[in-house]
Scaffold this motif. Structure first.
Motif, PDB file in Angstrom:
ATOM      1  N   MET A   3      41.442  36.526  52.379  1.00 35.63           N
ATOM      2  CA  MET A   3      40.720  37.677  52.907  1.00 35.63           C
ATOM      3  C   MET A   3      39.456  37.182  53.591  1.00 35.63           C
ATOM      4  SD  MET A   3      39.677  41.096  50.940  1.00 35.63           S
ATOM      5  CE  MET A   3      37.959  41.488  51.050  1.00 35.63           C
ATOM      6  N   LEU A   4      39.417  37.325  54.910  1.00 36.22           N
ATOM      7  CA  LEU A   4      38.249  36.910  55.658  1.00 36.22           C
ATOM      8  C   LEU A   4      37.320  38.074  55.940  1.00 36.22           C
ATOM      9  CD1 LEU A   4      39.932  34.481  58.183  1.00 36.22           C
ATOM     10  CD2 LEU A   4      38.727  33.923  56.079  1.00 36.22           C
ATOM     11  N   PHE A   5      37.892  39.265  56.029  1.00 35.84           N
ATOM     12  CA  PHE A   5      37.062  40.447  56.232  1.00 35.84           C
ATOM     13  C   PHE A   5      37.782  41.667  55.701  1.00 35.84           C
ATOM     14  CE2 PHE A   5      39.827  40.537  59.868  1.00 35.84           C
ATOM     15  CZ  PHE A   5      40.052  41.869  60.114  1.00 35.84           C
ATOM     16  N   SER A   6      37.046  42.677  55.409  1.00 38.14           N
ATOM     17  CA  SER A   6      37.627  43.934  54.950  1.00 38.14           C
ATOM     18  C   SER A   6      36.805  45.063  55.550  1.00 38.14           C
ATOM     19  CB  SER A   6      37.593  44.008  53.421  1.00 38.14           C
ATOM     20  OG  SER A   6      38.197  45.205  52.997  1.00 38.14           O
ATOM     21  N   ILE A   7      37.500  46.002  56.162  1.00 42.02           N
ATOM     22  CA  ILE A   7      36.845  47.145  56.786  1.00 42.02           C
ATOM     23  C   ILE A   7      37.479  48.404  56.207  1.00 42.02           C
ATOM     24  CG2 ILE A   7      36.453  48.375  58.957  1.00 42.02           C
ATOM     25  CD1 ILE A   7      36.838  45.695  60.388  1.00 42.02           C
ATOM     26  N   ALA A   8      36.680  49.342  55.825  1.00 42.76           N
ATOM     27  CA  ALA A   8      37.199  50.632  55.371  1.00 42.76           C
ATOM     28  C   ALA A   8      36.805  51.683  56.394  1.00 42.76           C
ATOM     29  CB  ALA A   8      36.636  50.992  53.994  1.00 42.76           C
ATOM     30  N   VAL A  16      41.258  54.014  54.942  1.00 42.90           N
ATOM     31  CA  VAL A  16      42.116  52.938  55.430  1.00 42.90           C
ATOM     32  C   VAL A  16      41.333  51.643  55.294  1.00 42.90           C
ATOM     33  CG1 VAL A  16      43.451  52.033  57.365  1.00 42.90           C
ATOM     34  CG2 VAL A  16      43.150  54.499  57.124  1.00 42.90           C
ATOM     35  N   GLU A  17      41.955  50.626  54.729  1.00 42.72           N
ATOM     36  CA  GLU A  17      41.312  49.325  54.608  1.00 42.72           C
ATOM     37  C   GLU A  17      42.110  48.293  55.397  1.00 42.72           C
ATOM     38  OE1 GLU A  17      39.413  49.993  50.160  1.00 42.72           O
ATOM     39  OE2 GLU A  17      41.026  48.522  50.423  1.00 42.72           O
ATOM     40  N   PHE A  18      41.401  47.425  56.104  1.00 39.71           N
ATOM     41  CA  PHE A  18      42.022  46.355  56.876  1.00 39.71           C
ATOM     42  C   PHE A  18      41.512  45.021  56.350  1.00 39.71           C
ATOM     43  CE2 PHE A  18      43.847  49.045  60.058  1.00 39.71           C
ATOM     44  CZ  PHE A  18      42.980  50.112  60.183  1.00 39.71           C
ATOM     45  N   GLU A  19      42.416  44.044  56.253  1.00 41.26           N
ATOM     46  CA  GLU A  19      41.986  42.703  55.888  1.00 41.26           C
ATOM     47  C   GLU A  19      42.831  41.670  56.625  1.00 41.26           C
ATOM     48  OE1 GLU A  19      43.577  41.429  51.707  1.00 41.26           O
ATOM     49  OE2 GLU A  19      42.872  43.497  51.570  1.00 41.26           O
ATOM     50  N   LYS A  20      42.181  40.591  57.017  1.00 43.10           N
ATOM     51  CA  LYS A  20      42.846  39.532  57.758  1.00 43.10           C
ATOM     52  C   LYS A  20      43.853  38.844  56.849  1.00 43.10           C
ATOM     53  CE  LYS A  20      42.307  36.463  61.365  1.00 43.10           C
ATOM     54  NZ  LYS A  20      43.122  36.781  62.489  1.00 43.10           N
ATOM     55  N   ALA A  21      45.054  38.602  57.370  1.00 50.03           N
ATOM     56  CA  ALA A  21      46.109  37.917  56.623  1.00 50.03           C
ATOM     57  C   ALA A  21      46.526  36.673  57.414  1.00 50.03           C
ATOM     58  CB  ALA A  21      47.288  38.860  56.420  1.00 50.03           C
ATOM     59  N   ASP A  22      47.498  35.960  56.913  1.00 52.62           N
ATOM     60  CA  ASP A  22      47.992  34.765  57.595  1.00 52.62           C
ATOM     61  C   ASP A  22      48.735  35.120  58.885  1.00 52.62           C
ATOM     62  OD1 ASP A  22      46.978  33.160  55.560  1.00 52.62           O
ATOM     63  OD2 ASP A  22      48.855  33.203  54.429  1.00 52.62           O
ATOM     64  N   ASN A  23      48.978  34.123  59.713  1.00 51.73           N
ATOM     65  CA  ASN A  23      49.790  34.261  60.939  1.00 51.73           C
ATOM     66  C   ASN A  23      49.248  35.308  61.908  1.00 51.73           C
ATOM     67  OD1 ASN A  23      51.611  32.308  59.953  1.00 51.73           O
ATOM     68  ND2 ASN A  23      52.634  33.872  58.749  1.00 51.73           N
ATOM     69  N   ASN A  24      47.933  35.392  62.044  1.00 49.05           N
ATOM     70  CA  ASN A  24      47.298  36.338  62.969  1.00 49.05           C
ATOM     71  C   ASN A  24      47.644  37.792  62.686  1.00 49.05           C
ATOM     72  OD1 ASN A  24      45.866  34.435  64.551  1.00 49.05           O
ATOM     73  ND2 ASN A  24      47.762  33.901  65.609  1.00 49.05           N
ATOM     74  N   PHE A  44      51.417  45.688  58.037  1.00 50.83           N
ATOM     75  CA  PHE A  44      50.701  44.733  58.878  1.00 50.83           C
ATOM     76  C   PHE A  44      50.721  45.128  60.353  1.00 50.83           C
ATOM     77  CE2 PHE A  44      52.186  42.570  55.135  1.00 50.83           C
ATOM     78  CZ  PHE A  44      51.091  41.824  54.747  1.00 50.83           C
ATOM     79  N   PHE A  45      49.699  44.672  61.050  1.00 51.52           N
ATOM     80  CA  PHE A  45      49.633  44.752  62.509  1.00 51.52           C
ATOM     81  C   PHE A  45      49.548  43.334  63.045  1.00 51.52           C
ATOM     82  CE2 PHE A  45      47.890  48.875  61.254  1.00 51.52           C
ATOM     83  CZ  PHE A  45      48.565  49.727  62.109  1.00 51.52           C
ATOM     84  N   ASN A  46      50.151  43.088  64.223  1.00 50.09           N
ATOM     85  CA  ASN A  46      50.044  41.764  64.838  1.00 50.09           C
ATOM     86  C   ASN A  46      48.779  41.691  65.690  1.00 50.09           C
ATOM     87  OD1 ASN A  46      50.613  43.021  67.313  1.00 50.09           O
ATOM     88  ND2 ASN A  46      52.748  42.360  67.347  1.00 50.09           N
ATOM     89  N   LYS A  47      48.583  40.550  66.363  1.00 50.26           N
ATOM     90  CA  LYS A  47      47.357  40.349  67.154  1.00 50.26           C
ATOM     91  C   LYS A  47      47.247  41.322  68.319  1.00 50.26           C
ATOM     92  CE  LYS A  47      49.325  36.427  69.750  1.00 50.26           C
ATOM     93  NZ  LYS A  47      50.015  37.219  70.705  1.00 50.26           N
ATOM     94  N   ASP A  48      48.373  41.925  68.731  1.00 50.87           N
ATOM     95  CA  ASP A  48      48.367  42.914  69.809  1.00 50.87           C
ATOM     96  C   ASP A  48      48.229  44.341  69.278  1.00 50.87           C
ATOM     97  OD1 ASP A  48      48.687  40.954  71.828  1.00 50.87           O
ATOM     98  OD2 ASP A  48      50.840  40.880  71.402  1.00 50.87           O
ATOM     99  N   LYS A  49      47.890  44.464  67.967  1.00 54.35           N
ATOM    100  CA  LYS A  49      47.693  45.755  67.291  1.00 54.35           C
ATOM    101  C   LYS A  49      48.982  46.576  67.207  1.00 54.35           C
ATOM    102  CE  LYS A  49      42.852  45.821  68.529  1.00 54.35           C
ATOM    103  NZ  LYS A  49      41.789  46.439  69.275  1.00 54.35           N
TER     104      LYS A  49
END
Length: 108
Positions: A3-8, A16-24, A44-49
């Motif tokens: 977990m590099l960041f978490s946004i609520a 809604v909470e977002f957190e960085k995962a592996d593989n972009n 999950f969402f990819n790098k293109d959202k």
């Protein structure tokens, strides 16, 4: 997954909470409205959202209702719909339904 960041965020009283995962990828956790601590869906969402990978949806008592698979924003692979002791399995190939079958859930 580190977990590099978490946004609520809050939209119409839904957390809604977002957190960085592996593989972009970015992991998204949606909670039921009215600031509930009960998870409604996670995926999950990819790098293109775009929606990507496995998404799981739950009912308000925490039971799985859908396990879905996406590839770069498109329905792809087997989707499992759980309802009334049965599982409906729908196979998608890039948003096109390829197969549908029903199974009874074994109860031990």
């Amino acid at each position: 997954a580190i977990m590099l960041f978490s946004i609520a965020t809050f939209a119409q009283d839904q957390r809604v909470e977002f957190e960085k995962a592996d593989n972009n990828l970015v992991k998204a956790t949606y909670y039921f409205a009215d600031n509930s601590d009960i998870v409604e869906r996670v995926g999950f969402f990819n790098k293109d959202k775009e929606i990507h990978g496995t998404w799981i949806t739950f009912n308000q008592v925490g039971e799985k209702t859908v396990v879905a698979h996406y590839e770069n924003g498109k329905k792809h692979g087997e989707w499992f719909y759980y309802s009334d002791g049965k599982i409906k399995i729908v196979t998608y190939e890039y948003n096109k339904i390829i197969n549908v079958k029903d199974k009874a859930v074994a109860v031990n």
